[in-house]
Enzyme design. Structure first.
Site, short mmCIF file in Angstrom:
data_model
loop_
_atom_site.label_atom_id
_atom_site.label_comp_id
_atom_site.label_asym_id
_atom_site.label_seq_id
_atom_site.Cartn_x
_atom_site.Cartn_y
_atom_site.Cartn_z
N GLU A 15 68.27 20.71 11.95
CA GLU A 15 67.53 19.45 11.86
C GLU A 15 66.52 19.53 10.72
O GLU A 15 66.40 20.57 10.09
CB GLU A 15 66.86 19.13 13.21
CG GLU A 15 65.92 20.22 13.70
CD GLU A 15 65.63 20.12 15.21
OE1 GLU A 15 66.52 19.74 15.98
OE2 GLU A 15 64.50 20.45 15.60
N LYS B 235 62.78 19.55 8.94
CA LYS B 235 61.43 20.01 9.27
C LYS B 235 60.45 18.95 8.77
O LYS B 235 60.14 18.88 7.59
CB LYS B 235 61.16 21.36 8.63
CG LYS B 235 59.83 21.93 9.09
CD LYS B 235 59.70 23.39 8.77
CE LYS B 235 58.45 23.96 9.41
NZ LYS B 235 57.25 23.18 9.17
N ASP C 271 57.21 16.98 7.90
CA ASP C 271 55.93 17.47 7.39
C ASP C 271 54.81 16.61 7.97
O ASP C 271 54.27 15.74 7.31
CB ASP C 271 55.94 17.40 5.86
CG ASP C 271 54.84 18.24 5.26
OD1 ASP C 271 54.17 18.98 6.00
OD2 ASP C 271 54.64 18.16 4.03
N TYR D 124 61.41 16.75 18.93
CA TYR D 124 62.38 17.81 18.64
C TYR D 124 62.38 18.95 19.64
O TYR D 124 63.05 19.96 19.42
CB TYR D 124 62.17 18.38 17.23
CG TYR D 124 60.76 18.83 16.92
CD1 TYR D 124 60.18 19.90 17.60
CD2 TYR D 124 60.02 18.19 15.94
CE1 TYR D 124 58.88 20.30 17.30
CE2 TYR D 124 58.73 18.58 15.64
CZ TYR D 124 58.17 19.64 16.33
OH TYR D 124 56.90 20.03 16.04
N LYS E 18 62.37 26.88 4.56
CA LYS E 18 61.48 25.98 3.82
C LYS E 18 61.97 25.71 2.40
O LYS E 18 62.54 26.58 1.75
CB LYS E 18 60.08 26.61 3.74
CG LYS E 18 59.49 26.95 5.10
CD LYS E 18 58.54 25.90 5.59
CE LYS E 18 57.24 25.94 4.88
NZ LYS E 18 56.07 25.93 5.72
N CYS F 92 45.96 12.81 -36.78
CA CYS F 92 47.14 13.53 -36.33
C CYS F 92 46.87 15.03 -36.44
O CYS F 92 46.51 15.51 -37.53
CB CYS F 92 48.35 13.16 -37.18
SG CYS F 92 49.80 14.17 -36.85
N CYS G 162 49.54 16.55 -39.28
CA CYS G 162 49.50 16.24 -40.72
C CYS G 162 48.13 15.74 -41.18
O CYS G 162 47.90 15.55 -42.38
CB CYS G 162 50.59 15.24 -41.09
SG CYS G 162 50.25 13.56 -40.52
N CYS H 193 50.27 8.54 -34.94
CA CYS H 193 50.04 9.02 -36.30
C CYS H 193 50.73 8.02 -37.23
O CYS H 193 51.89 7.67 -37.03
CB CYS H 193 50.66 10.41 -36.46
SG CYS H 193 50.96 10.88 -38.16
N CYS I 232 55.07 12.92 -41.88
CA CYS I 232 54.41 13.86 -40.97
C CYS I 232 55.47 14.86 -40.49
O CYS I 232 56.49 14.45 -39.93
CB CYS I 232 53.82 13.10 -39.78
SG CYS I 232 53.29 14.17 -38.44
C1 9MJ Z 1 59.54 20.14 12.65
N1 9MJ Z 1 58.32 20.38 12.22
O1 9MJ Z 1 60.18 19.22 12.20
C2 9MJ Z 1 60.22 22.37 15.29
N2 9MJ Z 1 60.07 20.96 13.72
O2 9MJ Z 1 60.72 23.81 17.14
C3 9MJ Z 1 61.33 20.90 14.23
N3 9MJ Z 1 59.40 21.88 14.40
C4 9MJ Z 1 59.86 23.39 16.24
N4 9MJ Z 1 61.42 21.80 15.21
C5 9MJ Z 1 60.06 24.76 17.86
N5 9MJ Z 1 62.31 20.07 13.78
C6 9MJ Z 1 58.82 24.89 17.39
C7 9MJ Z 1 58.67 24.02 16.35
#
Ligand code: 9MJ
Length: 731
Positions: A125, A127, A129, A237, A326, A428, A431, A446, A452
Site C-alpha cells: 500500500e 505510505k 505522508d 490502514y 521510502k 553582462c 562580455c 545582455c 557576446c
Molecule cells: C502509512 N503511513 O501510510 C502504516 N502507513 O502500519 C501505512 N503506516 C503502518 N501503514 C503499521 N500504510 C504501522 C504503521
C-alpha cells in the site's frame, strides 16, 4: 434531490434520523467511495435543514449528529490517553537490498509454514505522508481519537477529528463490533492544500509550507472550529483493539472490512507475491507519485496473513512483518553559498544558486536556477541562508524557501560575516556590455547579441542539439574551446572546420576530430523546420518552426515574407470569423494559425537584423541545404512576394458574389498563382475582383483608383503567361 423524504414529513424525530442518514450517505459517497452523488451545495442545504430542525427540537440532538462535528475546545489543552494496543512505527528501507533482506527475515521466521518455493504473500500500500491517529469506535460510535504520541500514549484530539468529514461519526452496517480501534493517517489532499494557501494569500495570512505541515497544524488546533475550516482527510490502514467481531484473517480482508464499515481506505493497494513483485510496485508508485491526489513518502509492505504476524514478531517498537520502503526525500536543507549569473542564448541573465552539495530526490544537487531577480526577492533569499532545496520526481531542483528564522539579526557581526543581499548586475558578466530589463519583462538581457561569447556559445549549443541540427559530439566543452580559440563565430563556421584546426584543441585526438567532422558533414541537409528551430529565434520553438516550414518553400521565401501584411490579413480574418462564429457560418481558414503576433514580431525583428541575415546567407553559402519541411499552407498567406507564378507580387481583394467561384476558392487560385489576398482595399491593393452585389469595397477601389476585375478577367490573368495588368477591365 429533495431534502425531505416524504415518509418522514410529519414526525420530527423520524425526519431528523432521515436527514442524518442522508448526510452520512453523502459523506460516505464522497470520502469512502470517491463518487459524490450530489454537489456540495446540496449537502449544505440538507445540513441546514437538520440544523433548523434541531434548533426547533433540541431534545432530538444526538452526539453523532453531523451538526455536532464542531464542539467545544478541550478545557486544558489535549489530555494524554494511553493506547490499548501500542501504536507501532515502521522500519524503513531505502534500497532494493534492504527489501530483499526483509523478505529473507520473514521467510526465516516462518520456517516450515512456508514451502521452499512458495513466495510470501504481501499487501502493498502507499505510505501516506500525514499524521498517524487511532480512532476508537464504541458500539459503532466514534468515542475517542488520539495521536500516536510515543506509541504507548498519545494526545486526545477527539474534538478535532470529529470535524473531519472523512471520519464517520458512526460506523455503517448492522454487524458493527462492540469495540473497534482503527489506525490510519490524517492528511490533506494537494488540491485542498493549494486552495487553502490561495485563501491564506488572499487574506494576507502566512502560507503553509506543505500539506503535511498544514495537516499537523490543523490537528493540533485547540479550537476545533479552526480545524473544521482546514480540509483534512483520513485514510485507514490498520487495527488496534477489537472486541465483538472475529479478526480478519488477512490484511487485505481487514482493509476491505474497514471500508465496509464506512472508513476511507486508500485505493492503491495490491496483493503481491515475493520481493520482486514488491520492488515492481515501488517503482510503479514512484512513477505515479506526482499524479496522486495526496503526498506519499514511500510504500508499505505487510505480510498478508495476519495470523503469521505474532510469529514473525517485532524489533524494538516496529513490526518485523511490515516494512516502509521510502522514496528518496524530496526536500533537504543546505546553504546558499552564492548566486551567480548565467547568460542564456538570447542574452537573458539568469541568477543561479550555488549550493553546498546536498543529496535530495535521489541525486546530489549543487546548483538550482533562481529564474529572475523578482523570484529572489519574492522568496527573500540572502546569500548565506540555510535553504530548503526541493527536487520532486524528475523536475529540476529548486530552492523552495529560506529558513529565515536561522538568520542572525542584520546588525550582528555573525550576519556581516556570512550573509549578503544579491544585487542584479547591470552589465553582462561575460562580455561587460550593458544589461537591460525591458518593460514588462522579468529578465535582464545582455544587449550584445552574438558578439557576446556567452550568447555565442549558447547559440551554438542550441544549433547543434539533437532536436535541431543534431551534430553529435558537439557539447559544452568543445563549444567553449571552439569559441575561445576563435575558430567558430557563427554556426556557418562549423561547416568550414578542418582536421588541422581541430588537432590543436584539448583532448582532441585524430579519431574524435574525424567523428566530429563527419557529424557536422551529416548535418548539412536538415529539414527546413530543424534549421529554423536551430537558428534560435526567440519564441520559435520546434512546433512553430514546423508550421513555418509547412508554409514556406525555403529560407529565402521566408526571409522575403511581407510580415505586416500577413499580420493585417490575419487580424481581418479573425475579425471576420468572430462575426461568423455566432451565426454558425463557415469559418475562414486562418493563415499561420498557431503563430501569434508575438512570434511574428520576433521573426520580423530577427530577420531585420543584418547580422542574422548574414548568418543565414553564410550557412547557405557553406553548403547547408535545408530540405522542404512540408507542404505549402492551404491559405498561402505565407507565400512571399518573390514566389513564382503569374500573379507573383500582386495583392488582391475579392468582393461580391462571383459567377462560378466561391470567394475562398477564388482566393486559393490567386494564392496558388503567387498572389496575395487581403480583406480590405487600400492603396497597396493591386486589383479588386468584384462580383454581383459588390458594395463598399468597390466604391473604395474606385475612389482610390484600384483597377477592378471580374472573375473571367482574373482567370485569364492566372492562365496567361503574359505580364499581369494586360487584362484589366471593369465589370
Ligand atoms: C502509512 N503511513 O501510510 C502504516 N502507513 O502500519 C501505512 N503506516 C503502518 N501503514 C503499521 N500504510 C504501522 C504503521
Amino acid at each position: 434531490m429533495s431534502a425531505q423524504p416524504p415518509t418522514a414529513q410529519g414526525d420530527p424525530a423520524a425526519r431528523a434520523a432521515a436527514l442524518r442518514e442522508q448526510l452520512a450517505r453523502y459523506n460516505h459517497e464522497y470520502y469512502v467511495l470517491d463518487a459524490p452523488s450530489v454537489p456540495d451545495a446540496v449537502f449544505d442545504q440538507v445540513l441546514r435543514a437538520l440544523q433548523d430542525l434541531e434548533a426547533a427540537h433540541p431534545e432530538l440532538i444526538t452526539p453523532d449528529s453531523p451538526t455536532q462535528r464542531v464542539g467545544a475546545a478541550p478545557a486544558a489543552g489535549f489530555a494524554s490517553v494511553p493506547h490499548a494496543v501500542p501504536m507501532l512505527s515502521l522500519s524503513n528501507a531505502f534500497s532494493d537490498d534492504e527489501v530483499l533482506g526483509f523478505d529473507r527475515r520473514v521467510r526465516e521466521a516462518l520456517g516450515p509454514l512456508l514451502a521452499d518455493d512458495e513466495p510470501v504473500a504481501y499487501t502493498a500500500e502507499l505510505k501516506y505522508d500525514g499524521l498517524a491517529v487511532s480512532l476508537r469506535y464504541e458500539r459503532g460510535v466514534l468515542a475517542l481519537a488520539a495521536t500516536r504520541g510515543d506509541g504507548a500514549s498519545g494526545e486526545n484530539v477527539t474534538a478535532n477529528l470529529r470535524t473531519v468529514r472523512a471520519v464517520p461519526l458512526r460506523l455503517r452496517g448492522s454487524a458493527v463490533p462492540e469495540l473497534l480501534e482503527v489506525r490510519g493517517e490524517v492528511l490533506m489532499y494537494k488540491a485542498d492544500f493549494e486552495r487553502l494557501n490561495l485563501g491564506q494569500r488572499q487574506a494576507g495570512e502566512r502560507e503553509f509550507v506543505n500539506p503535511r505541515n498544514a495537516a499537523a497544524g490543523a490537528l493540533r488546533q485547540l479550537d476545533p472550529a479552526v480545524t473544521a475550516r482546514r480540509p483534512l482527510r483520513f485514510l485507514a490502514y490498520g487495527l488496534g483493539e477489537l472486541r465483538g467481531a472475529p479478526e480478519p484473517a488477512t490484511h487485505a480482508e481487514l482493509l476491505d472490512w474497514l471500508r465496509e464499515l464506512g472508513l476511507p481506505v486508500g485505493a492503491e493497494r495490491e496483493l503481491l507475491h515475493g520481493p520482486q513483485a514488491l520492488l515492481g510496485f515501488y517503482r510503479r508508485m514512484q512513477a505515479r507519485r506526482a499524479e496522486l491526489p495526496y503526498d506519499i513518502d514511500g510504500v508499505v509492505y505487510k505480510v498478508n496473513r495476519r495470523e503469521w504476524h505474532e510469529r514473525i514478531g517485532y524489533v524494538a517498537r516496529a513490526p518485523r512483518f511490515a516494512l516502509a520502503h521510502k522514496f528518496p526525500a524530496e526536500e533537504a536543507v543546505t546553504e546558499l553559498l552564492d548566486i551567480e549569473i548565467q547568460v542564456g542564448r538570447t542574452g537573458s541573465l539568469t541568477p543561479v544558486a550555488r549550493l553546498r552539495p546536498v543529496f535530495v530526490g535521489g541525486t546530489t544537487v549543487s546548483n538550482a536556477t533562481l529564474h529572475n531577480e523578482d523570484e529572489i526577492r519574492r522568496k527573500d533569499l540572502l546569500i548565506g541562508d540555510a535553504v530548503v532545496v526541493r527536487r520532486a520526481g524528475d523536475v529540476i531542483p529548486e530552492v523552495a524557501r529560506a529558513l529565515v528564522e536561522q538568520r542572525p539579526p542584520a546588525d550582528s557581526p555573525s550576519f556581516a560575516a556570512r550573509w549578503r543581499r544579491f544585487v542584479m548586475p547591470t552589465q553582462c558578466p561575460v562580455c561587460g556590455s550593458a544589461a537591460v530589463r525591458e518593460e514588462g519583462e522579468a529578465a535582464w538581457r545582455c544587449v550584445a547579441g552574438l558578439s557576446c561569447p556567452a550568447q555565442r556559445k549558447q547559440a551554438l549549443l542550441h544549433f547543434a542539439q539533437r532536436r535541431a541540427m543534431d551534430i553529435e559530439g558537439l557539447g559544452e566543452k568543445l563549444v567553449d574551446q571552439l569559441v575561445e580559440a576563435g575558430l567558430v563565430q557563427s554556426p556557418a563556421d562549423l561547416y568550414r572546420l578542418d582536421a588541422a584546426q581541430l588537432a590543436g584543441l584539448d583532448r582532441m585526438g585524430e579519431k574524435s576530430a574525424g567523428n566530429l567532422l563527419a557529424a557536422i558533414e551529416a548535418s548539412r541537409r536538415p529539414t527546413l523546420a530543424r534549421l529554423l528551430f536551430a537558428l534560435g529565434i526567440r519564441h520559435v520553438g520546434e512546433e512553430v518552426a514546423r508550421q513555418l516550414a509547412g508554409a514556406y518553400p525555403d529560407l529565402p521565401a521566408l526571409m522575403a515574407a511581407p510580415w505586416p501584411e500577413i499580420q493585417a490579413r490575419k487580424a481581418e480574418i479573425q475579425k471576420e470569423n468572430a462575426r461568423r462564429r455566432p451565426r454558425g457560418e463557415p469559418l475562414l481558414p486562418v493563415p499561420l494559425e498557431g503563430i501569434g503576433p508575438e512570434i511574428i514580431d520576433s521573426l520580423q525583428r530577427f530577420l531585420a537584423e543584418p547580422h542574422n541575415r548574414e548568418a543565414i546567407a553564410q550557412l547557405l553559402a557553406a553548403g547547408v541545404e535545408p530540405q522542404p519541411g512540408g507542404q505549402f499552407a492551404q491559405d498561402g498567406a505565407a507565400i512571399p512576394a518573390a514566389a513564382a507564378g503569374p500573379l507573383a507580387g500582386l495583392s488582391f481583394v475579392i468582393t461580391g458574389t462571383l459567377p462560378t467561384l466561391a470567394r475562398e476558392a477564388a482566393a486559393e487560385r490567386i494564392r496558388a498563382a503567387g498572389g496575395t489576398v487581403s480583406g480590405s482595399v487600400s492603396r497597396k491593393t493591386r486589383f479588386l475582383v468584384a462580383g454581383e452585389a459588390a458594395g463598399s469595397k468597390l466604391a473604395r477601389a474606385v475612389e482610390l483608383g484600384v483597377p477592378v476585375l471580374d472573375e473571367a478577367a482574373l482567370l485569364a490573368m492566372i492562365e496567361s503567361p503574359q505580364a499581369p495588368g494586360a487584362s484589366e477591365s471593369s465589370p
